[in-house]
Design a protein around this motif. Structure first.
Motif, short mmCIF file in Angstrom:
data_model
loop_
_atom_site.label_atom_id
_atom_site.label_comp_id
_atom_site.label_asym_id
_atom_site.label_seq_id
_atom_site.Cartn_x
_atom_site.Cartn_y
_atom_site.Cartn_z
N VAL A 12 8.01 1.04 6.58
CA VAL A 12 7.70 0.56 5.87
C VAL A 12 5.84 0.60 5.24
N VAL A 13 5.14 0.79 4.20
CA VAL A 13 3.84 1.50 3.27
C VAL A 13 2.67 0.57 3.66
N LEU A 14 2.33 0.37 4.53
CA LEU A 14 1.38 -0.71 4.62
C LEU A 14 -0.22 -0.29 3.95
N ILE A 15 -0.69 -0.98 2.83
CA ILE A 15 -2.04 -1.14 2.36
C ILE A 15 -2.94 -2.54 2.17
N ALA A 16 -3.86 -1.95 2.85
CA ALA A 16 -4.49 -3.16 3.39
C ALA A 16 -5.58 -3.20 2.16
N ILE A 37 11.22 0.18 14.02
CA ILE A 37 11.03 0.75 12.43
C ILE A 37 9.83 1.30 12.36
N ARG A 38 9.79 1.92 11.30
CA ARG A 38 9.37 2.83 10.83
C ARG A 38 7.98 2.53 10.35
N SER A 39 6.33 3.00 10.29
CA SER A 39 5.55 2.35 9.22
C SER A 39 4.29 3.28 8.57
N ILE A 40 3.77 2.81 7.82
CA ILE A 40 3.19 4.41 7.10
C ILE A 40 1.70 3.20 6.34
N ALA A 41 0.70 3.76 6.81
CA ALA A 41 -1.08 2.72 6.72
C ALA A 41 -1.66 3.83 5.78
N LEU A 42 -1.84 3.76 4.68
CA LEU A 42 -2.30 4.11 3.50
C LEU A 42 -3.57 3.67 3.40
N ASP A 43 -4.41 4.73 3.23
CA ASP A 43 -6.18 4.38 2.66
C ASP A 43 -6.25 4.41 1.02
N PRO A 44 -6.53 3.33 0.06
CA PRO A 44 -6.11 3.26 -1.36
C PRO A 44 -7.22 3.71 -1.35
#
Length: 272
Positions: A12-16, A37-44
Motif C-alpha cells: 500500500v503506497v501512502l501519500i500525505a 500488509i506492507r506499506s510505503i509512505a512517500l513525501d510529495p
C-alpha cells in the motif's frame, strides 16, 4: 520514503497532504504491519524530506504524479494500492487518471480534488473550511504573513480541522515544523495551491477510473461529498463517511483507514 511491514508482497503506497509529511501515516503503517500488509509512505515533492522542485508550474498534480511514479518504479514497485489524503489525494487522483498501470486499487481521503470537485465547493460560504485554496494561492502574500509564524498557522489548522482530541499532539506538530519551519518548504506547500488551475486543466478530459476506488470523507470534513463527486468518475466506487472524524483522517481514525484498506484490497485482484 518509509517502508513498514513484510519486505515482500504488494504494498500500500501512502501519500500525505499539506501541512503534513509521511509522519501522518505513523499509526496507519503500524496497524497495517500488524495485519501483515506492507506499506510505503512517500513525501510529495517539497514536503517532508522530499526536495522542492522549483516554481509553481512544477507543482501541478500530473507533473508531481509523474515524478512520484518514477521514484516508485526506481524502488522496484510496479503493483500497489494507492492511498492519498488531502493534497496527497489530489496527486493520487491525477496518478490514477493518467498512469493507471500497476494501481490495483485507490483510496482517496477527504480532499477537494482539483479536476474532480465543482468550483462551488470553494465558495465564500464555505470559507471556514476551504479558505486556504485562495489564501495559499496568492503570490508572495502567504510567505510574508507566515514567515517566522509558521507554527501559529499550523497550530490553527490542526486545532480547527480536527475533532478527535489528542490525535495530533504538540509533539506531532513539532515534527511537521521541521519541514515547514523552512521558508522554502512553506513556499512548496503554497505552490500546490498556486498550481490548482493547471491541475484542473490537465484533468478535464480524463476517462473514468476503472480500478476499485474507495472515497473516504470525514464527518467534519468533506463528508459524503467525496463519494458524490467521484461517483461519475469511477466505474467501481465505494464511499464511506468516517463518523466523528475531522479532516485529518489518517491520524484521527487510523483503525477505520486500516479496516477500509483491507476491504479495498479484497476488492482488487491482488493475492491475499
Amino acid at each position: 520514503m518509509r517502508s513498514c511491514g513484510p519486505e515482500s508482497g504488494v504494498p500500500v503506497v501512502l501519500i500525505a497532504g499539506w501541512p503534513q509529511t509521511l509522519h501522518a501515516w505513523r499509526a496507519v503503517q503500524e496497524k497495517l504491519a500488524d495485519a501483515g500488509i506492507r506499506s510505503i509512505a512517500l513525501d510529495p515533492p517539497g514536503l517532508g524530506e522530499s526536495d522542492p522542485i522549483g516554481d509553481a508550474a512544477n507543482y501541478a498534480t500530473p507533473e508531481v504524479a509523474r515524478r512520484m511514479a518514477a521514484a516508485l518504479a526506481l524502488a522496484g514497485v510496479d503493483r500497489f494500492v494507492l492511498v492519498g489524503h488531502d493534497v496527497g489525494a489530489w496527486i493520487a487522483y491525477a496518478w490514477a487518471s493518467l498512469m493507471p498501470q500497476g494501481i490495483a486499487g485507490l483510496m482517496l481521503q477527504d480532499a477537494a480534488i482539483p479536476g474532480a470537485f465543482p468550483d462551488g465547493f470553494l465558495s465564500i460560504g464555505n470559507a471556514a473550511r476551504v479558505f486556504q485554496f485562495a489564501f495559499n494561492a496568492v503570490p508572495e502574500l502567504p510567505e510574508r504573513l507566515t514567515r517566522g509564524r509558521e507554527r501559529v498557522y499550523l497550530d490553527w489548522l490542526f486545532e480547527t480541522k480536527t475533532r478527535v482530541a489528542g490525535a495530533v499532539t504538540a509533539e506531532d506538530i513539532s515534527v511537521y515544523m521541521r519541514c515547514y519551519g523552512q521558508p522554502e518548504r512553506m513556499s512548496a506547500g503554497f505552490n500546490y495551491y498556486r498550481a490548482v488551475p493547471a491541475s484542473i486543466d490537465a484533468l478535464n478530459d480524463v476517462a473514468p477510473l476503472t480500478m476499485p476506488v474507495l472515497a473516504l470523507g470525514a464527518e467534519f470534513g468533506v463528508g459524503a461529498m467525496m463519494g458524490k463527486v467521484l461517483e461519475p468518475r469511477c466505474t467501481d466506487l465505494k464511499s464511506v463517511v468516517v463518523a466523528g472524524s475531522g479532516h485529518f483522517i489518517p491520524e484521527e481514525a487510523p483503525d477505520v483507514v486500516c479496516r477500509e484498506l483491507q476491504a479495498l484490497i479484497a476488492r482488487t485482484s491482488m493475492p491475499g
